[in-house]
Design an enzyme around this catalytic site. Structure first.
Site, PDB file in Angstrom:
ATOM      1  N   SER A  67      11.506 -16.258  -3.624  1.00  0.00           N
ATOM      2  CA  SER A  67      12.659 -15.656  -4.312  1.00  0.00           C
ATOM      3  C   SER A  67      12.388 -15.489  -5.797  1.00  0.00           C
ATOM      4  O   SER A  67      12.842 -14.523  -6.416  1.00  0.00           O
ATOM      5  CB  SER A  67      13.910 -16.506  -4.084  1.00  0.00           C
ATOM      6  N   ASP A 115       9.361 -18.534 -12.605  1.00  0.00           N
ATOM      7  CA  ASP A 115       8.698 -19.823 -12.388  1.00  0.00           C
ATOM      8  C   ASP A 115       7.212 -19.566 -12.234  1.00  0.00           C
ATOM      9  O   ASP A 115       6.799 -18.561 -11.654  1.00  0.00           O
ATOM     10  CB  ASP A 115       9.255 -20.500 -11.109  1.00  0.00           C
ATOM     11  N   ALA A 135      10.502 -20.839   0.273  1.00  0.00           N
ATOM     12  CA  ALA A 135      11.534 -19.810   0.081  1.00  0.00           C
ATOM     13  C   ALA A 135      11.898 -19.677  -1.393  1.00  0.00           C
ATOM     14  O   ALA A 135      12.087 -18.562  -1.901  1.00  0.00           O
ATOM     15  CB  ALA A 135      12.779 -20.153   0.895  1.00  0.00           C
ATOM     16  N   TYR A 136      11.933 -20.807  -2.088  1.00  0.00           N
ATOM     17  CA  TYR A 136      12.225 -20.799  -3.530  1.00  0.00           C
ATOM     18  C   TYR A 136      11.189 -19.942  -4.251  1.00  0.00           C
ATOM     19  O   TYR A 136      11.544 -19.048  -5.035  1.00  0.00           O
ATOM     20  CB  TYR A 136      12.220 -22.227  -4.074  1.00  0.00           C
ATOM     21  N   ALA A 137       9.907 -20.201  -3.996  1.00  0.00           N
ATOM     22  CA  ALA A 137       8.831 -19.465  -4.677  1.00  0.00           C
ATOM     23  C   ALA A 137       8.900 -17.975  -4.352  1.00  0.00           C
ATOM     24  O   ALA A 137       8.730 -17.133  -5.247  1.00  0.00           O
ATOM     25  CB  ALA A 137       7.469 -20.041  -4.282  1.00  0.00           C
TER      26      ALA A 137
END
Ligand code: NDP
Ligand SMILES: Nc1nc2c(c(=O)[nH]1)N=C([C@H](O)[C@@H](O)CO)CN2
Length: 235
Positions: free
Chosen positions: A150, A134, A146-148
């Site tokens: 990961s 991403d 947390a998404y970023a």
């Protein structure tokens, strides 16, 4: 069986488009899904092998690895596409959120790559691993922290596995920004989101399909990232 290509999270959107394109090109395709949608039945009717998998827990990852290995002893490629675009504001338990993001986006690709490294290297020609990362891997995200993180971990796995699995296996990232809107995205969000890139467009899943084929057909690209972001980094 011709060595299949595995795509995780292929029940909708980019993963479904990539699976459909590979089937049309005559590849043997194995897909994982978490939610049983009509699209999975359609993929099965087109000849895909479909496996249920939930990568949010270690048990789910273990089960998925067993099922994937049972399908074929060799694999042409693995496309780690499954993803949960979670926001901190929607999750009170930040510990669970962080663990889930890391399990889905980093631990599952890490474990599956290690488990299938021999299966990938059994090919006569090149094999591929593609990590769907991403744009925010390089920038962070204040709403998807947390998404970023990961996805940044997944990006680092691209570099490590490119070194570890060469020369038989190419390992690359595809780092999209806004390729597709989601159901529920209102006009205000869409107008604001479009302005984030230089090209001010939302190209759709086909942009990821083209990038996937480019990497699969390359003979000299590994450890690289294809940035599909419309020039957002220059805005
Ligand atoms: N679309 C875009 O504009 C962008 C996409 N990307 C990345 O590209 C990839 C594809 O994007 P997109 O098609 O929008 O992704 P989606 O949001 O549609 O997610 C893909 C699939 O991941 C599956 N998934 C979610 N959580 C889990 C889990 N715990 N275990 C197993 N599978 C799970 C879902 O399965 P199910 O539906 O079966 O429950 C879903 O169909 C993703 O990695 C995404 O992060 C990056 C930036 C922009
Ligand atoms: N799993 C997903 N990850 C991401 C999605 C998505 O729909 N599913 N969407 C985005 C956005 O398009 C974002 O790039 C807009 O700036 C990011 N990741």
């Amino acid at each position: 069986m011709i060595s299949p290509i595995l795509i995780t999270g292929a029940s909708q959107r980019l993963g479904l488009a990539m699976a459909d394109s590979l089937l049309e090109e005559g590849y043997t395709v194995v897909v994982t899904y978490r939610t049983l949608r009509p699209t999975i039945s359609t993929l099965k009717d087109k000849g895909a092998i479909v496996l249920h998998a939930d990568f949010s827990t270690e048990t789910g990852i273990d089960r998925a690895i067993d099922d994937i290995k049972a399908v074929s002893e060799s694999y042409r490629a693995i496309i780690h596409n499954a993803s949960d675009w979670a926001q901190e504001k929607d999750h009170d338990n930040k510990h669970d959120l962080f663990n889930r993001m890391m399990n889905v986006h980093a631990l599952a690709p890490y474990r599956i790559n290690l488990a299938l490294s021999q299966s990938l290297s059994m090919q006569g020609g090149f094999s591929d691993i593609i990590h769907m990362t991403d744009y925010v891997q390089d920038t962070g995200s204040e709403k998807h922290i947390a998404y970023a993180a990961s996805k940044a971990a997944l990006q680092n796995l691209t570099l490590s596995f490119a070194k570890k699995l060469a020369p038989k296996v190419k390992v690359n990232s595809i780092a999209p920004a806004l390729l597709m809107f989601n159901e529920g995205d209102d006009d205000a969000y869409k107008e604001k989101a479009l302005k984030k890139s230089l090209l001010e467009t939302v190209p759709g899943a086909e942009e990821a399909v083209k990038a996937m084929h480019y990497l699969l057909n390359s003979e000299y690209i590994t450890g690289q990232t294809l940035h599909l972001n419309g020039g957002r980094n220059l805005k």
